[in-house]
Design an enzyme around this catalytic site. Structure first.
Site, PDB file in Angstrom:
ATOM      1  N   THR A   1      45.055  32.318  43.827  1.00 13.32           N
ATOM      2  CA  THR A   1      44.810  33.265  42.875  1.00 13.32           C
ATOM      3  C   THR A   1      44.624  32.554  41.404  1.00 13.32           C
ATOM      4  OG1 THR A   1      46.029  35.022  44.173  1.00 13.32           O
ATOM      5  CG2 THR A   1      45.573  35.340  41.659  1.00 13.32           C
TER       6      THR A   1
ATOM      7  N   ASP B   1      46.691  42.454  45.371  1.00  9.96           N
ATOM      8  CA  ASP B   1      47.393  42.580  43.934  1.00  9.96           C
ATOM      9  C   ASP B   1      47.059  42.183  42.983  1.00  9.96           C
ATOM     10  OD1 ASP B   1      47.996  39.954  44.931  1.00  9.96           O
ATOM     11  OD2 ASP B   1      49.054  39.696  43.090  1.00  9.96           O
TER      12      ASP B   1
ATOM     13  N   ARG C   1      39.707  44.436  52.151  1.00  8.01           N
ATOM     14  CA  ARG C   1      40.897  44.242  51.970  1.00  8.01           C
ATOM     15  C   ARG C   1      41.090  44.226  50.491  1.00  8.01           C
ATOM     16  NH1 ARG C   1      43.860  40.053  49.282  1.00  8.01           N
ATOM     17  NH2 ARG C   1      45.974  40.322  49.874  1.00  8.01           N
TER      18      ARG C   1
HETATM   19  N1  GLY Z   1      47.261  37.391  45.540  1.00  9.61           N
HETATM   20  C1  GLY Z   1      46.014  37.320  45.934  1.00  9.61           C
HETATM   21  C2  GLY Z   1      45.781  38.124  46.874  1.00  9.61           C
HETATM   22  O1  GLY Z   1      46.603  38.597  47.690  1.00  9.61           O
HETATM   23  O2  GLY Z   1      44.684  38.761  47.080  1.00  9.61           O
END
Ligand code: GLY
Length: 303
Positions: A171, A202, A199
């Site tokens: 990320t 967060d 999907r």
């Molecule tokens: N932290 C990035 C994700 O799980 O999509």
């Protein structure tokens, strides 16, 4: 003079060979995002502008898992998530399942400023991007040889059950403090390699991978999104500060103590109105950099 400050991250994860082989390029990428974001603040720009600039630069850098260089899902496609939040008035914008938009973080800001909503996904987000003339790229622009190789390796060997268990992640994110004393946070990702199509992690969930409140702190998260969502990580750090816990203590408490039961792999960068940084992670490494008016730029790729 009031303090200005910015921190960026390029993902918390295991220590992987691609990172070790490209250390210098990764460090340069973090440095560029930090310096460009800092320049925005130095010229009197807002924390929100600085965060958008820094995250946009990391999205354009093919080394990082966001924008160009995003992880591929199990169909070999790129679907991106991003969000940002203004600590001044708790305004926020978020997008998920975005395809072909060059800079999802800029689209998240459009959602915040040009619609009456906080969160748009999929075709609705794309329509908004086109309406406001945002840069659109071919699907191939986002797919780097490295991410394609990772996808091919994982995709070949996995059953659907194994796909759900896979942990390849990454990320980018930034937190900033401007001359007016306002905080902001922004986060963007291509998600988890070989994840199920559709999907959502967060990075686009306000309160999980992104949160900002002038009264407490700005937080950008990275790691296993499923756990950052279930632990409501960003907002919980802010709440701990509302109950008078100091910033670094709140970060460590949420990442190392409160997360023990869930046991998710994650990291965060955070910043308060005093210009203090909070950095905490329970993964092997977290790529990160930070700079303020009282501190030269610091860059760390590993411990
Ligand atoms: N932290 C990035 C994700 O799980 O999509």
């Amino acid at each position: 003079m009031n303090k200005i400050a910015i921190a960026v991250h390029g993902g918390a994860s295991e220590n992987y060979s691609f990172l070790r082989e490209h250390q210098q390029e990764f460090a340069l990428g973090l440095a560029k995002a930090t310096e460009m974001g800092y320049e925005v603040l130095d010229k009197g720009g807002s924390a929100l502008d600085a965060v958008e600039e820094a995250v946009g630069i990391l999205e354009d850098n093919p080394l990082f898992n966001a924008g160009r260089g995003s992880a591929l899902n199990s169909r070999g496609e790129v679907e991106m998530d991003a969000s940002l939040m203004d600590g001044k008035d708790l305004q926020a914008g978020a997008v998920s399942m975005v395809r072909t938009v060059k800079n999802p973080i800029r689209l998240a800001r459009l959602v915040m400023e040009k619609t009456r909503h906080v969160f748009l996904s999929g075709y609705g987000a794309l329509e908004l991007a086109k309406k406001y003339g945002m840069e659109i790229e071919a699907e191939s622009y986002f797919i780097t040889p490295y991410q394609y190789e990772v996808y091919q390796k994982l995709n070949k060997i996995e059953t659907m059950e194994e796909i759900q268990k896979k942990k390849m992640k990454g990320t980018v994110g930034a937190v900033a403090l401007d001359l007016q004393g306002n905080l902001a946070a922004g986060t963007s990702t291509g998600g988890i390699s070989n994840c199920l199509p559709g999907r959502i992690g967060d990075s686009c969930v306000i309160g999980a991978g992104c949160y900002a409140n002038n009264a407490t702190c700005a937080v950008s998260g990275t790691g296993e999104g499923e756990y950052l969502i279930r632990g409501v990580v960003g907002h919980t750090i802010s709440m701990m500060m509302e109950f008078d816990m100091p910033l670094q203590e709140a970060c460590d408490y949420v990442i190392h103590e409160r997360n023990k039961k869930l046991n998710g792999e994650m990291g965060i960068i955070a910043l308060n109105q005093m210009g203090d940084f909070g950095i905490s992670f329970n993964t092997e490494i977290m790529k990160r950099a930070w700079k303020s008016s009282s501190r030269e730029i610091q860059i760390k790729l590993f411990d």
